[in-house]
Scaffold this motif. Sequence first.
Motif, mmCIF file in Angstrom:
data_model
loop_
_atom_site.group_PDB
_atom_site.id
_atom_site.type_symbol
_atom_site.label_atom_id
_atom_site.label_comp_id
_atom_site.label_asym_id
_atom_site.label_seq_id
_atom_site.Cartn_x
_atom_site.Cartn_y
_atom_site.Cartn_z
ATOM 1 N N GLU A 136 35.519 43.996 33.215
ATOM 2 C CA GLU A 136 35.083 43.553 31.889
ATOM 3 C C GLU A 136 36.156 42.720 31.200
ATOM 4 N N SER A 137 37.421 42.986 31.515
ATOM 5 C CA SER A 137 38.508 42.249 30.866
ATOM 6 C C SER A 137 38.628 40.816 31.366
ATOM 7 N N MET A 138 37.890 40.456 32.416
ATOM 8 C CA MET A 138 37.911 39.067 32.883
ATOM 9 C C MET A 138 37.475 38.116 31.783
ATOM 10 N N GLY A 139 36.538 38.560 30.941
ATOM 11 C CA GLY A 139 36.067 37.699 29.865
ATOM 12 C C GLY A 139 37.128 37.404 28.836
ATOM 13 N N LEU A 140 38.032 38.360 28.612
ATOM 14 C CA LEU A 140 39.134 38.153 27.676
ATOM 15 C C LEU A 140 40.223 37.285 28.287
ATOM 16 N N ALA A 141 40.521 37.565 29.555
ATOM 17 C CA ALA A 141 41.586 36.814 30.231
ATOM 18 C C ALA A 141 41.119 35.421 30.655
ATOM 19 N N ARG A 142 39.800 35.255 30.818
ATOM 20 C CA ARG A 142 39.223 34.019 31.335
ATOM 21 C C ARG A 142 39.928 33.625 32.627
ATOM 22 N N ALA A 143 39.917 34.570 33.567
ATOM 23 C CA ALA A 143 40.602 34.373 34.833
ATOM 24 C C ALA A 143 40.052 35.351 35.860
ATOM 25 N N PRO A 144 40.188 35.031 37.148
ATOM 26 C CA PRO A 144 39.815 35.981 38.195
ATOM 27 C C PRO A 144 40.731 37.210 38.149
ATOM 28 N N LEU A 145 40.188 38.355 38.538
ATOM 29 C CA LEU A 145 40.972 39.589 38.524
ATOM 30 C C LEU A 145 42.273 39.492 39.319
ATOM 31 N N PRO A 146 42.250 38.951 40.543
ATOM 32 C CA PRO A 146 43.501 38.919 41.314
ATOM 33 C C PRO A 146 44.595 38.087 40.658
#
Length: 258
Positions: free
Chosen positions: A220-230
């Motif tokens: 879910e935090s991908m939307g905040l980071a605007r980045a792939p998880l890795p």
Amino acid sequence: MGGESERGRVMAVYHLKGGVGKTATTVNLAYLSAASGLRTLVCDLDPQSSATYYFRVKPRLKNARKVYLKGRARISDNIKGTDYDRLDLLPADWSHRHLASALGQVKRSRKRLREILAPFRDEYDLILLDSPATAALLAESIFVAADLLLVPVVPSTLAARAYTNLRVFIRRKAYDEDKVLAFFSMVEARKKMHRTTMAAMKVEFPRWLRTTIPYAADVESMGLARAPLPAFQPAGRATKRYRELWEELAGLMRDRSE
């Protein structure tokens, strides 16, 4: 995969139901593909343009309605680089909500997407399609265009039912069932319903990928980071599972190319 004499693969991430982790899967697999050395292109086909958002690209296309209808030049003009080596993006915009009807107005409509993407198989080792949740003509175009159809399935009643409907549809239309690769997504192992549903679905449909993706706040935090998880959570639990999923898929693609 990725040899000089071998053309790139097209993998579509698809499900009839929304909210099953399609875009997170597309974005993370694309990053891992590029990190492994493959020239990778993401085509965001969803008018919500979530994959475009994750990659920090503006959801804007030149001559948007004609991009997937007029051929190579229109697509090349719209492909954007990302912050990651070997990873490009063909963004979506809101006009994609009309894509199915636009395809319906051209000849060989179900084959059009495959024909449009064909030249890019020589430029990219892997083309990933982030597909909207639709059963319209666009879905059939995606089935025809894809070498592999990757289906995330949440082990809930409605998602399981939607997957069953998808398999029935593919069988009725005589599409190649062997290219359907399903895996369980957003799994909460402590939930009895999830465990029961997975067991029942494995009986009904024996072929599943080994890897399961857990329900995790990291995703879910991908939307905040605007980045792939890795890229921002390289040691996270969900990241580890996406790496396992990529390794499993890469192995299957290598086996199929031999």
